[in-house]
Motif scaffolding. Structure first.
Motif, PDB file in Angstrom:
ATOM      1  N   LEU A  95      21.772 -21.087  48.321  1.00  0.00           N
ATOM      2  CA  LEU A  95      21.082 -22.250  48.973  1.00  0.00           C
ATOM      3  C   LEU A  95      21.792 -23.007  49.992  1.00  0.00           C
ATOM      4  CD1 LEU A  95      19.386 -23.810  45.800  1.00  0.00           C
ATOM      5  CD2 LEU A  95      18.346 -22.336  47.555  1.00  0.00           C
ATOM      6  N   HIS A  96      23.068 -22.945  50.087  1.00  0.00           N
ATOM      7  CA  HIS A  96      23.979 -23.600  51.014  1.00  0.00           C
ATOM      8  C   HIS A  96      23.879 -22.914  52.408  1.00  0.00           C
ATOM      9  CE1 HIS A  96      27.918 -25.166  52.656  1.00  0.00           C
ATOM     10  NE2 HIS A  96      27.397 -26.206  52.155  1.00  0.00           N
ATOM     11  N   ARG A  97      23.686 -23.742  53.229  1.00  0.00           N
ATOM     12  CA  ARG A  97      23.795 -22.979  54.775  1.00  0.00           C
ATOM     13  C   ARG A  97      25.173 -23.288  55.310  1.00  0.00           C
ATOM     14  NH1 ARG A  97      21.024 -19.365  54.364  1.00  0.00           N
ATOM     15  NH2 ARG A  97      21.580 -19.667  52.365  1.00  0.00           N
ATOM     16  N   GLY A  98      25.504 -22.388  56.246  1.00  0.00           N
ATOM     17  CA  GLY A  98      26.748 -22.467  57.067  1.00  0.00           C
ATOM     18  C   GLY A  98      27.724 -21.642  56.370  1.00  0.00           C
ATOM     19  N   GLU A  99      29.100 -22.256  55.916  1.00  0.00           N
ATOM     20  CA  GLU A  99      29.723 -21.538  55.355  1.00  0.00           C
ATOM     21  C   GLU A  99      29.612 -21.317  54.008  1.00  0.00           C
ATOM     22  OE1 GLU A  99      33.479 -23.438  56.383  1.00  0.00           O
ATOM     23  OE2 GLU A  99      33.761 -22.217  57.934  1.00  0.00           O
ATOM     24  N   SER A 100      30.251 -20.245  53.095  1.00  0.00           N
ATOM     25  CA  SER A 100      30.126 -20.239  51.715  1.00  0.00           C
ATOM     26  C   SER A 100      30.866 -21.318  51.047  1.00  0.00           C
ATOM     27  CB  SER A 100      30.863 -18.908  51.396  1.00  0.00           C
ATOM     28  OG  SER A 100      31.373 -19.004  49.940  1.00  0.00           O
ATOM     29  N   LEU A 304      37.752 -19.559  45.373  1.00  0.00           N
ATOM     30  CA  LEU A 304      38.546 -20.652  46.121  1.00  0.00           C
ATOM     31  C   LEU A 304      39.698 -20.873  46.851  1.00  0.00           C
ATOM     32  CD1 LEU A 304      37.286 -22.978  42.804  1.00  0.00           C
ATOM     33  CD2 LEU A 304      36.547 -23.280  45.251  1.00  0.00           C
ATOM     34  N   PHE A 305      40.701 -19.638  46.286  1.00  0.00           N
ATOM     35  CA  PHE A 305      42.009 -19.501  46.780  1.00  0.00           C
ATOM     36  C   PHE A 305      42.003 -18.775  48.000  1.00  0.00           C
ATOM     37  CE2 PHE A 305      46.211 -17.493  46.946  1.00  0.00           C
ATOM     38  CZ  PHE A 305      46.811 -18.402  46.821  1.00  0.00           C
ATOM     39  N   TYR A 306      41.151 -17.717  48.103  1.00  0.00           N
ATOM     40  CA  TYR A 306      41.341 -16.803  49.010  1.00  0.00           C
ATOM     41  C   TYR A 306      40.169 -17.194  50.267  1.00  0.00           C
ATOM     42  CZ  TYR A 306      41.091 -12.267  51.626  1.00  0.00           C
ATOM     43  OH  TYR A 306      41.279 -11.353  52.702  1.00  0.00           O
ATOM     44  N   ARG A 307      39.006 -17.754  50.050  1.00  0.00           N
ATOM     45  CA  ARG A 307      38.247 -18.347  50.631  1.00  0.00           C
ATOM     46  C   ARG A 307      37.665 -17.254  51.697  1.00  0.00           C
ATOM     47  NH1 ARG A 307      37.768 -23.779  50.975  1.00  0.00           N
ATOM     48  NH2 ARG A 307      39.436 -24.881  49.920  1.00  0.00           N
ATOM     49  N   PRO A 308      37.109 -16.159  51.061  1.00  0.00           N
ATOM     50  CA  PRO A 308      36.570 -14.925  51.952  1.00  0.00           C
ATOM     51  C   PRO A 308      35.515 -15.397  53.068  1.00  0.00           C
ATOM     52  CG  PRO A 308      35.560 -14.843  49.810  1.00  0.00           C
ATOM     53  CD  PRO A 308      36.395 -15.922  49.684  1.00  0.00           C
ATOM     54  N   ASN A 309      35.429 -14.688  54.064  1.00  0.00           N
ATOM     55  CA  ASN A 309      34.556 -15.038  55.295  1.00  0.00           C
ATOM     56  C   ASN A 309      33.201 -14.284  54.987  1.00  0.00           C
ATOM     57  OD1 ASN A 309      35.842 -16.870  56.560  1.00  0.00           O
ATOM     58  ND2 ASN A 309      37.176 -15.494  57.289  1.00  0.00           N
ATOM     59  N   GLY A 310      32.184 -14.598  55.526  1.00  0.00           N
ATOM     60  CA  GLY A 310      30.925 -13.564  55.667  1.00  0.00           C
ATOM     61  C   GLY A 310      30.176 -13.744  54.500  1.00  0.00           C
ATOM     62  N   ARG A 311      28.765 -13.274  54.656  1.00  0.00           N
ATOM     63  CA  ARG A 311      27.971 -13.195  53.753  1.00  0.00           C
ATOM     64  C   ARG A 311      27.460 -11.823  53.780  1.00  0.00           C
ATOM     65  NH1 ARG A 311      25.806 -18.077  51.647  1.00  0.00           N
ATOM     66  NH2 ARG A 311      26.676 -20.044  52.656  1.00  0.00           N
ATOM     67  N   LEU A 313      24.458  -9.654  53.709  1.00  0.00           N
ATOM     68  CA  LEU A 313      22.997  -9.799  54.204  1.00  0.00           C
ATOM     69  C   LEU A 313      22.485 -10.956  54.413  1.00  0.00           C
ATOM     70  CD1 LEU A 313      21.292  -6.807  52.341  1.00  0.00           C
ATOM     71  CD2 LEU A 313      22.261  -6.725  54.474  1.00  0.00           C
ATOM     72  N   HIS A 314      23.476 -12.124  54.903  1.00  0.00           N
ATOM     73  CA  HIS A 314      23.052 -13.500  55.173  1.00  0.00           C
ATOM     74  C   HIS A 314      22.633 -14.186  54.091  1.00  0.00           C
ATOM     75  CE1 HIS A 314      23.578 -12.510  59.374  1.00  0.00           C
ATOM     76  NE2 HIS A 314      22.555 -11.541  59.295  1.00  0.00           N
ATOM     77  N   THR A 315      23.087 -13.710  52.590  1.00  0.00           N
ATOM     78  CA  THR A 315      22.451 -14.510  51.693  1.00  0.00           C
ATOM     79  C   THR A 315      23.581 -15.149  50.988  1.00  0.00           C
ATOM     80  OG1 THR A 315      22.814 -12.210  50.495  1.00  0.00           O
ATOM     81  CG2 THR A 315      20.816 -12.791  51.014  1.00  0.00           C
ATOM     82  N   VAL A 316      24.642 -14.417  50.223  1.00  0.00           N
ATOM     83  CA  VAL A 316      25.683 -14.881  49.463  1.00  0.00           C
ATOM     84  C   VAL A 316      27.073 -14.342  49.878  1.00  0.00           C
ATOM     85  CG1 VAL A 316      24.481 -15.927  47.533  1.00  0.00           C
ATOM     86  CG2 VAL A 316      25.528 -13.405  47.376  1.00  0.00           C
ATOM     87  N   GLY A 317      28.167 -15.171  49.529  1.00  0.00           N
ATOM     88  CA  GLY A 317      29.345 -14.428  49.803  1.00  0.00           C
ATOM     89  C   GLY A 317      29.656 -13.057  48.833  1.00  0.00           C
ATOM     90  N   TRP A 318      30.758 -12.360  49.155  1.00  0.00           N
ATOM     91  CA  TRP A 318      31.029 -11.261  48.288  1.00  0.00           C
ATOM     92  C   TRP A 318      31.586 -11.925  46.947  1.00  0.00           C
ATOM     93  CZ3 TRP A 318      30.042  -6.490  49.098  1.00  0.00           C
ATOM     94  CH2 TRP A 318      29.885  -6.086  50.532  1.00  0.00           C
ATOM     95  N   THR A 319      32.221 -12.857  46.735  1.00  0.00           N
ATOM     96  CA  THR A 319      32.497 -13.678  45.448  1.00  0.00           C
ATOM     97  C   THR A 319      31.202 -13.965  44.856  1.00  0.00           C
ATOM     98  OG1 THR A 319      34.431 -14.560  46.365  1.00  0.00           O
ATOM     99  CG2 THR A 319      33.814 -15.518  44.164  1.00  0.00           C
ATOM    100  N   SER A 320      30.274 -14.501  45.128  1.00  0.00           N
ATOM    101  CA  SER A 320      29.095 -14.759  44.645  1.00  0.00           C
ATOM    102  C   SER A 320      28.212 -13.545  43.905  1.00  0.00           C
ATOM    103  CB  SER A 320      28.168 -15.734  45.383  1.00  0.00           C
ATOM    104  OG  SER A 320      28.811 -16.943  45.499  1.00  0.00           O
ATOM    105  N   LEU A 321      28.244 -12.447  44.830  1.00  0.00           N
ATOM    106  CA  LEU A 321      27.587 -11.333  44.705  1.00  0.00           C
ATOM    107  C   LEU A 321      28.234 -10.501  43.434  1.00  0.00           C
ATOM    108  CD1 LEU A 321      25.767  -8.983  45.265  1.00  0.00           C
ATOM    109  CD2 LEU A 321      27.344  -8.008  46.946  1.00  0.00           C
ATOM    110  N   PHE A 322      29.763 -10.542  43.172  1.00  0.00           N
ATOM    111  CA  PHE A 322      30.287  -9.876  42.226  1.00  0.00           C
ATOM    112  C   PHE A 322      30.004 -10.866  40.701  1.00  0.00           C
ATOM    113  CE2 PHE A 322      33.273  -7.814  45.177  1.00  0.00           C
ATOM    114  CZ  PHE A 322      32.628  -6.593  45.077  1.00  0.00           C
ATOM    115  N   MET A 323      29.970 -12.052  41.219  1.00  0.00           N
ATOM    116  CA  MET A 323      29.766 -12.968  39.963  1.00  0.00           C
ATOM    117  C   MET A 323      28.205 -12.901  39.426  1.00  0.00           C
ATOM    118  SD  MET A 323      31.389 -16.737  41.278  1.00  0.00           S
ATOM    119  CE  MET A 323      30.537 -17.580  39.698  1.00  0.00           C
TER     120      MET A 323
END
Length: 339
Positions: A95-100, A304-311, A313-323
């Motif tokens: 739901l968060h727009r902009g950065e992860s 939180l530590f690594y702060r990966p860039n990108g989403r 397909l413009h949805t969620v970050g890689w961290t959230s996808l794995f979660m």
């Protein structure tokens, strides 16, 4: 004419609605009380919010191990709530727009997340030991209860020490947003909302038992998936509302703090369950939920530590996808256990 099979689901939806409505009011008036007493945004405010939103888990757990005598509902509710709280973190990222979310959140959350890994992992470890005949008990309580209480106390103190040095990251210097309400009125409305939550949470274990019987499902599955979802509604509502007003750090702190308090609730449940150590009287499949929560929290720490860039397909970050994948895997394994 309502079908007998539909009745438990209607009862569940009613409880869900009551907890959702009252949970919003709890967070609103809890925030007003925090503003009027000078606690807003401080460590006490963060702990208060996490505790308030975990009130349904507390009441449901207590009723489950006392009046209802359904230990699987209590443990499934607690561990399922931890998994769902971490799923809410994925939802916030969506739901968060902009950065992860993981890019914009304070790295200070790593501290409470790490304590979450420690406490939830210890519960999973204790479940496995209990079902293999290795358990230390003190009266009817497991020795793990004393360890959980100590861990929670150390976690709260450690977060307090960190907050004292980095309070600006969480500070809320906004003026009183409800000058029309006195402190007494705020407390009274807060108490009324709490009563509604308590009433709905008291009914949940019995509703869960009816659903399990009618559907032929295990209580562990119902507690982890359905009851945990109902009792996690306040966390979901509060977190999304906090993010929308720009208090992203408060939302993340509330979710991670709720997981710490939920593990403390398991210690309370064990004290009140007089038939013996609580974790020795529940299904070992709860270990799956415990270690799923550990993996999801570990992924959050990495984010939180690594702060990966990108989403993706413009949805969620890689961290959230794995979660999210771990969340689906946990639910699927619990479903397979039913068959």
């Amino acid at each position: 004419m309502i079908s007998p099979y539909a009745l438990p689901w209607l009862e569940f939806l009613l409880c869900l609605s009551v907890i959702g409505y009252a949970g919003v009011k709890l967070s609103v008036f809890g925030d007003v009380i925090a503003d009027k007493t000078g606690l807003g945004g401080s460590w006490v405010g963060v702990i208060m919010l996490a505790t308030v939103t975990s009130l349904p888990e507390l009441v449901t757990g207590v009723i489950s191990v006392t009046v209802a005598e359904l230990p699987d509902i209590a443990v499934g509710n607690a561990l399922g709530a931890c998994v769902i709280n971490l799923f809410i973190l994925v939802l916030l990222d969506f739901l968060h727009r902009g950065e992860s979310v993981f890019q914009e959140s304070s790295q200070g959350h790593i501290l409470s997340a790490s304590f979450g890994v420690l406490m939830i992992g210890f519960v999973g470890f204790s479940i496995l030991l209990s079902h293999n005949g290795y358990q230390l008990s003190f009266g009817h309580m497991g020795f793990y209860t004393f360890i959980l209480v100590i861990m929670y106390g150390v976690a709260v103190r450690s977060v307090f020490q960190y907050e004292k040095n980095h309070v600006a990251a969480f500070a809320d210097h906004a003026p009183d947003r409800r000058p029309d309400l006195s402190l007494f009125q705020s407390v009274a409305r807060y108490a009324a909302a709490a009563v509604l939550v308590v009433i709905a949470a008291i009914a949940l274990p019995f509703v869960g038992e009816h659903i399990a019987q009618d559907m032929g499902w295990q209580r562990s599955f119902v507690g982890t998936v359905f009851i945990a979802l109902a009792t996690s509604i306040p966390e979901m509502v509060v977190s999304i509302a906090a993010m929308r007003i720009g208090a992203l750090n408060m939302a993340v702190a509330s979710l991670l703090g709720s997981n710490l308090f939920t593990m403390f609730i398991l210690a309370i449940d064990d004290v009140l369950y007089t038939r013996g150590p609580l974790l020795a009287h529940v299904s070992p499949v709860h270990g799956v939920s415990a270690f799923s929560a550990v993996m999801m929290t570990s992924l959050a720490i990495i984010g939180l530590f690594y702060r990966p860039n990108g989403r993706v397909l413009h949805t969620v970050g890689w961290t959230s996808l794995f979660m999210f994948v771990v969340y689906l895997l946990n639910t699927y394994i619990l479903y397979l256990y039913e068959h």
